[in-house]
Write an enzyme that holds these catalytic residues in place. Structure first.
Site, short mmCIF file in Angstrom:
data_model
loop_
_atom_site.label_atom_id
_atom_site.label_comp_id
_atom_site.label_asym_id
_atom_site.label_seq_id
_atom_site.Cartn_x
_atom_site.Cartn_y
_atom_site.Cartn_z
N CYS A 77 -52.09 14.91 -35.03
CA CYS A 77 -51.07 15.77 -35.65
C CYS A 77 -50.77 16.89 -34.65
O CYS A 77 -50.97 16.72 -33.45
CB CYS A 77 -51.51 16.30 -37.01
SG CYS A 77 -52.81 17.52 -36.99
N HIS A 78 -50.28 18.03 -35.13
CA HIS A 78 -49.91 19.12 -34.23
C HIS A 78 -51.13 19.83 -33.67
O HIS A 78 -51.25 20.01 -32.45
CB HIS A 78 -48.99 20.11 -34.96
CG HIS A 78 -48.36 21.13 -34.07
ND1 HIS A 78 -47.84 22.29 -34.55
CD2 HIS A 78 -48.17 21.16 -32.73
CE1 HIS A 78 -47.35 23.01 -33.54
NE2 HIS A 78 -47.55 22.34 -32.43
#
Length: 119
Positions: A77-78
């Site tokens: 993810c980020h």
């Protein structure tokens, strides 16, 4: 993604280890990116299947047919928070070799590939 699915132990992989795995062209690893489509449009790493967490109801029941629960599964993810949630859920579904990519695509951009945009 609720309940006690988030109490399972979880393995981490560093972005440097991820880069090594990606460069080895290991076809046995499964790569999952849980970021939103608009995030993917800004920055992405080739080879990842996008399953946005916000769309869980649309793809959640398809995971057993999309992925092998016994194969190594790396989740991105980020920054590593949403991917950790996904890892816990996958473990609760019976996946046995799940690893969260520590620091997410942000760390990958900073430490491995600065051509990937920051956001």
């Amino acid at each position: 993604m609720t309940g006690n699915a988030f109490s399972q132990p979880m393995n981490q992989i560093s972005v440097e280890e991820l880069a090594q795995r990606l460069s080895s062209d290991d076809a046995s690893i499964q790569l999952v990116d849980v970021r939103e489509p608009e995030e993917l449009a800004i920055a992405s790493i080739e080879g990842f299947v996008n399953l946005p967490l916000s769309q869980f109801v649309e793809w959640g029941d398809q995971v057993p047919t999309l992925f092998n629960p016994q194969a190594e599964t790396l989740v991105l993810c980020h920054h590593g928070i949403r991917s950790a949630q996904m890892c816990q859920w996958l473990i609760a579904q019976g996946f046995t070799k799940v690893q969260n990519i520590s620091g997410g695509i942000n760390a990958y951009s900073l430490l491995v590939d600065p051509s990937i945009p920051q956001y």
